[in-house]
Scaffold this motif. Sequence first.
Motif, PDB file in Angstrom:
ATOM      1  N   SER A   1      27.547 -22.785  18.890  1.00 50.24           N
ATOM      2  CA  SER A   1      26.556 -23.023  17.839  1.00 50.24           C
ATOM      3  C   SER A   1      25.971 -24.424  17.912  1.00 50.24           C
ATOM      4  O   SER A   1      26.657 -25.384  18.290  1.00 50.24           O
ATOM      5  CB  SER A   1      27.188 -22.817  16.465  1.00 50.24           C
ATOM      6  OG  SER A   1      27.513 -21.457  16.266  1.00 50.24           O
ATOM      7  N   LEU A   2      24.703 -24.514  17.553  1.00 55.32           N
ATOM      8  CA  LEU A   2      24.028 -25.799  17.344  1.00 55.32           C
ATOM      9  C   LEU A   2      23.679 -25.844  15.868  1.00 55.32           C
ATOM     10  O   LEU A   2      23.271 -24.836  15.309  1.00 55.32           O
ATOM     11  CB  LEU A   2      22.723 -25.903  18.145  1.00 55.32           C
ATOM     12  CG  LEU A   2      22.735 -25.630  19.640  1.00 55.32           C
ATOM     13  CD1 LEU A   2      21.323 -25.788  20.198  1.00 55.32           C
ATOM     14  CD2 LEU A   2      23.669 -26.607  20.334  1.00 55.32           C
TER      15      LEU A   2
ATOM     16  N   ARG B   1      23.038 -19.420  22.659  1.00 54.62           N
ATOM     17  CA  ARG B   1      23.656 -20.175  21.575  1.00 54.62           C
ATOM     18  C   ARG B   1      23.155 -19.666  20.226  1.00 54.62           C
ATOM     19  O   ARG B   1      22.147 -18.979  20.154  1.00 54.62           O
ATOM     20  CB  ARG B   1      23.302 -21.654  21.714  1.00 54.62           C
ATOM     21  CG  ARG B   1      23.941 -22.236  22.954  1.00 54.62           C
ATOM     22  CD  ARG B   1      23.631 -23.684  23.165  1.00 54.62           C
ATOM     23  NE  ARG B   1      24.240 -24.058  24.445  1.00 54.62           N
ATOM     24  CZ  ARG B   1      23.698 -24.890  25.325  1.00 54.62           C
ATOM     25  NH1 ARG B   1      22.535 -25.468  25.058  1.00 54.62           N
ATOM     26  NH2 ARG B   1      24.311 -25.153  26.448  1.00 54.62           N
ATOM     27  N   ALA B   2      23.870 -20.058  19.187  1.00 52.94           N
ATOM     28  CA  ALA B   2      23.447 -19.761  17.822  1.00 52.94           C
ATOM     29  C   ALA B   2      22.802 -21.012  17.244  1.00 52.94           C
ATOM     30  O   ALA B   2      23.320 -22.115  17.440  1.00 52.94           O
ATOM     31  CB  ALA B   2      24.658 -19.370  16.990  1.00 52.94           C
ATOM     32  N   LEU B   3      21.682 -20.875  16.556  1.00 52.19           N
ATOM     33  CA  LEU B   3      21.074 -22.000  15.853  1.00 52.19           C
ATOM     34  C   LEU B   3      21.372 -21.814  14.366  1.00 52.19           C
ATOM     35  O   LEU B   3      20.936 -20.838  13.766  1.00 52.19           O
ATOM     36  CB  LEU B   3      19.550 -22.062  16.052  1.00 52.19           C
ATOM     37  CG  LEU B   3      18.974 -21.990  17.463  1.00 52.19           C
ATOM     38  CD1 LEU B   3      17.496 -22.374  17.421  1.00 52.19           C
ATOM     39  CD2 LEU B   3      19.719 -22.887  18.439  1.00 52.19           C
ATOM     40  N   GLU B   4      22.134 -22.741  13.823  1.00 53.59           N
ATOM     41  CA  GLU B   4      22.494 -22.647  12.410  1.00 53.59           C
ATOM     42  C   GLU B   4      21.698 -23.693  11.628  1.00 53.59           C
ATOM     43  O   GLU B   4      21.693 -24.862  11.992  1.00 53.59           O
ATOM     44  CB  GLU B   4      24.003 -22.901  12.288  1.00 53.59           C
ATOM     45  CG  GLU B   4      24.542 -22.752  10.899  1.00 53.59           C
ATOM     46  CD  GLU B   4      26.069 -22.941  10.871  1.00 53.59           C
ATOM     47  OE1 GLU B   4      26.754 -22.571  11.861  1.00 53.59           O
ATOM     48  OE2 GLU B   4      26.567 -23.469   9.873  1.00 53.59           O
ATOM     49  N   PHE B   5      21.006 -23.237  10.584  1.00 50.43           N
ATOM     50  CA  PHE B   5      20.189 -24.149   9.785  1.00 50.43           C
ATOM     51  C   PHE B   5      20.915 -24.458   8.487  1.00 50.43           C
ATOM     52  O   PHE B   5      21.472 -23.571   7.852  1.00 50.43           O
ATOM     53  CB  PHE B   5      18.806 -23.534   9.509  1.00 50.43           C
ATOM     54  CG  PHE B   5      18.051 -23.221  10.763  1.00 50.43           C
ATOM     55  CD1 PHE B   5      17.340 -24.219  11.424  1.00 50.43           C
ATOM     56  CD2 PHE B   5      18.077 -21.934  11.303  1.00 50.43           C
ATOM     57  CE1 PHE B   5      16.660 -23.933  12.609  1.00 50.43           C
ATOM     58  CE2 PHE B   5      17.403 -21.645  12.481  1.00 50.43           C
ATOM     59  CZ  PHE B   5      16.689 -22.636  13.133  1.00 50.43           C
TER      60      PHE B   5
ATOM     61  N   VAL C   1      24.947 -31.420  16.776  1.00 52.69           N
ATOM     62  CA  VAL C   1      24.451 -31.382  15.398  1.00 52.69           C
ATOM     63  C   VAL C   1      23.226 -32.289  15.332  1.00 52.69           C
ATOM     64  O   VAL C   1      23.265 -33.432  15.798  1.00 52.69           O
ATOM     65  CB  VAL C   1      25.541 -31.881  14.415  1.00 52.69           C
ATOM     66  CG1 VAL C   1      24.992 -31.906  12.990  1.00 52.69           C
ATOM     67  CG2 VAL C   1      26.779 -30.988  14.496  1.00 52.69           C
ATOM     68  N   TYR C   2      22.134 -31.744  14.809  1.00 50.05           N
ATOM     69  CA  TYR C   2      20.892 -32.517  14.678  1.00 50.05           C
ATOM     70  C   TYR C   2      20.639 -32.745  13.196  1.00 50.05           C
ATOM     71  O   TYR C   2      20.689 -31.784  12.417  1.00 50.05           O
ATOM     72  CB  TYR C   2      19.709 -31.754  15.276  1.00 50.05           C
ATOM     73  CG  TYR C   2      19.830 -31.491  16.755  1.00 50.05           C
ATOM     74  CD1 TYR C   2      19.107 -32.253  17.664  1.00 50.05           C
ATOM     75  CD2 TYR C   2      20.668 -30.483  17.242  1.00 50.05           C
ATOM     76  CE1 TYR C   2      19.212 -32.012  19.038  1.00 50.05           C
ATOM     77  CE2 TYR C   2      20.786 -30.244  18.601  1.00 50.05           C
ATOM     78  CZ  TYR C   2      20.052 -31.006  19.494  1.00 50.05           C
ATOM     79  OH  TYR C   2      20.155 -30.774  20.836  1.00 50.05           O
ATOM     80  N   LYS C   3      20.331 -33.996  12.829  1.00 50.26           N
ATOM     81  CA  LYS C   3      20.071 -34.292  11.418  1.00 50.26           C
ATOM     82  C   LYS C   3      18.646 -34.774  11.255  1.00 50.26           C
ATOM     83  O   LYS C   3      18.174 -35.610  12.033  1.00 50.26           O
ATOM     84  CB  LYS C   3      21.031 -35.380  10.935  1.00 50.26           C
ATOM     85  CG  LYS C   3      22.430 -34.878  10.773  1.00 50.26           C
ATOM     86  CD  LYS C   3      23.301 -35.887  10.032  1.00 50.26           C
ATOM     87  CE  LYS C   3      24.671 -35.265   9.826  1.00 50.26           C
ATOM     88  NZ  LYS C   3      25.760 -36.172   9.910  1.00 50.26           N
TER      89      LYS C   3
END
Lengths: 185, 431
Positions: free
Chosen positions: B165-166, B199-203, B265-267
């Motif tokens: 996951s991302l 991959r999974a993109l989790e928001f 992890v992107y913020k």
Amino acid sequence: MEKIIKGKAFVLGDNIDTDQIIPAEHLVYSLTDPGELKNYGKYALSGVPLGGAGLPNGGTSFVDEGNYESKFNIIIGGANFGCGSSREHAPFALQVAGAKVIVAESYARIFFRNSVDGGFVIPFDTPQKLNDKIKTGDELEIDLAANKLKNYTSEEEYQLNPLGDILPIIEAGNIFEYARQNNMI
Amino acid sequence: MGMTITEKILAKASGRDRVVPGENIWLNVDVLMTHDVCGPPTIGIWKREFGEKAKIWDKQKLVVFPDHYIFTANAQANRNVNILREFAKEFDIPNYYDVGTERYKGVCHIALAEEGYNIPGTVLFGTDSHTCTSGAFGMFSTGVGNTDAAFILGTGKIWEKVPESLKFIFDGELPNYLTAKDLILQVLGDITTDGGTYRALEFDGSTVFAMQMDERMTLTNMAIEAGAMNGIIKADEVTEKYVKERTKAEYEIFESDADAKYRSVYKYDTSKIEPLVAKPHSPDNRDTVRNVRGTKLTKCYIGSCTGGKLSDFMNAAKIIFGNTVKVPTFIVPASTFVARQLEEETISGVSLKQIFENAGCVIAQSSCAACLGGPSDTIGRAADGEVVISTTNRNFPGRMGSKKSEVYLASPYTVASSALTGVITDPREFL
Ligand code: SF4
């Protein structure tokens, strides 16, 4: 299923998309007529720009002019192999050309699934990048049980990621055969 | 080690306590969705493989929406719809939404949500890459090829590789000139079209949970533009309210553990993001609207599963209200439900439909229409030499019609602002 696959390597770069594997203009041939379907072999990987075909030097066609089968049967790719459209003709074309195994750093998901479930080619992924270590024409041996790739030309050996739960599907031939053998259908 | 929401849902669907990224597992599928383009070949493979005694694993779990090539004279396209119709009749399919009837819905991904098929904690597969849209409901959803769909049709099962996951965290209030489309274009520019592969993109984050379902679906819809397997947003009160209004089905809410493992992890500070476009010919070819402002347009398009929902038209109408468009502008409601809402929802007493009509827009019937080009008689299709700005999700060469056209992807605010000037325009000029 063969447990050991031996053959020559054909090395490609990153992001090989389905249009490079089988250009859209060739999707017209029958998938069942033996006389017609061999054209998928003829044009397999014909969309790869020549400079990137058969690394490290490039300039090598996967299938020689006038032939329907390739003298290479192990494809070494980089990242994101099989990206682009969801066409099942792509892994099919590689199979018709005689490819048995692809070894790549990563795959576009739908291509990977189509390869396994349609029983076209075996897609191994690798913990490390190999398309800069193996050269087109190198003599390779892949041990499917031990997940090992041996390069007889360079005398190097690499570990491949285990196929895991998809191994039984590959052994059965395709997802439907697998299901029949396991009384799922 | 904790698990992500995607891992937890996949563990449940495979009957395990836990799963680890990279593992291939067998899943029990809750819903299989197909449409007029991939339905017919899927049915063909299913019949070939299962033969005379071919049986659908669970008719209630199969959902069929004709939506892609609908309002056309094209013979092959109409043949496809006929195949679905015959199939639905032969096998007595309860969830078939035939065109030309009261049941017709329009674009599959939006219809799945509206008809109550999106249920938190469940697993949905579809023969369409944008099936990832349903992930906005805290569920696992993804696209498959025809062979896999045929297999599910006969068995209700499919294997899947557990994705890494991302995580994308958007915090802060969404400025009045931004929409979910700007946020996902930001993500795509950052991670590119293969940044999400397998991959999974989790928001996550306060901006995301302040959004209604329409906007959340815009985020998960375009996960596939990064090559991702699925996009996902945890279900909350907003989700539960939407779901309860549409189905009595039981559901289970999953969320990621605090110590779940992410590849990255992107913020984002949402207030710092500017209105964005994806320039021709790739959804990751990001730029600010400011940098491309003034680009001359021949057409504007507001529609599709990602940009033709009520919230998209509400946003566009705010800008178009009382004005006239300078270039042909197409309004394509994703579903017949959205089309009805255009007549019911108002701004200062004027219906959205009236606002668009008064401005000179063309309002089309609900379907995929020119989002994927379609047959030559498709409404809104891009012709040679056209420069289009669109709320859709892909701008590869030829995607909206001619290979010699150029498509910019942008938010409904940006498209509406551009429609009023005939050149690409920053919505902040109107808001
Ligand atoms: S609206 Fe466009 S992206 Fe959505 S399902 Fe239809 S063709 Fe695909």
